[in-house]
Scaffold this motif. Sequence first.
Motif, short mmCIF file in Angstrom:
data_model
loop_
_atom_site.label_atom_id
_atom_site.label_comp_id
_atom_site.label_asym_id
_atom_site.label_seq_id
_atom_site.Cartn_x
_atom_site.Cartn_y
_atom_site.Cartn_z
N ARG A 1 -4.39 9.69 -9.19
CA ARG A 1 -2.71 8.98 -8.59
C ARG A 1 -2.12 8.12 -10.12
O ARG A 1 -1.15 7.77 -10.04
N SER B 1 4.02 2.01 -6.23
CA SER B 1 4.06 2.22 -7.51
C SER B 1 3.94 0.96 -8.14
O SER B 1 5.37 0.69 -7.88
N LYS C 1 -3.97 1.12 -3.23
CA LYS C 1 -4.69 1.03 -2.58
C LYS C 1 -4.77 -0.67 -2.67
O LYS C 1 -5.26 -0.86 -3.82
N THR D 1 1.39 -1.55 -0.09
CA THR D 1 0.21 0.57 0.02
C THR D 1 0.76 1.04 0.42
O THR D 1 1.32 1.31 0.76
N GLY D 2 0.43 1.66 -0.68
CA GLY D 2 1.06 3.80 -1.11
C GLY D 2 2.50 3.74 -2.00
O GLY D 2 2.64 4.38 -2.67
N ASN E 1 0.98 5.01 -8.99
CA ASN E 1 0.68 5.94 -7.80
C ASN E 1 0.34 5.49 -6.73
O ASN E 1 -1.03 5.94 -7.18
N SER E 2 0.26 5.73 -5.23
CA SER E 2 0.13 5.92 -4.03
C SER E 2 -1.07 4.46 -4.22
O SER E 2 -2.46 4.81 -3.99
N ASP F 1 -6.99 -1.25 -5.23
CA ASP F 1 -6.64 -1.36 -6.78
C ASP F 1 -6.08 -2.65 -7.45
O ASP F 1 -5.85 -2.99 -8.18
#
Length: 121
Positions: free
Chosen positions: A64, A17, A84, A14-15, A81-82, A87
């Motif tokens: 994101r 890329s 979760k 998480t967080g 990016n970012s 995703d």
Amino acid sequence: QVQLVEFGGGLVQTGGSLRLSCVVSGGRYAMGWFRQAPGKEREFVAATTWSGGRTSYADSVKGRFTVSRDNGKNTVILQMNSLKPEDTAVYYCAAVRTYSGSFDASDWNYWGQGTQVTVSS
């Protein structure tokens, strides 16, 4: 014959890329990215016209994810990016001759084989 091949899926925390690439052959197409999580329908993520001058994003990824293309390399890229956990899905690139702005997967004509993206919590 249109062919699309995706690269770049994997496992990320998480967080983190990831960068997905799709190489397309067989002509000039608007390109999109969709994703499908287990038990869910395929959903729109992002799209770009052949020129790259117009892009669209699902609300869930705006800010994101970034879609871009390098027509010299016949490649469309999805920079994520970012990330979760929500995703997590199989990501597909898709192509259509003329981009209508549709987010409906049934309006896209050609598909890659998909690449798995997993975001751990």
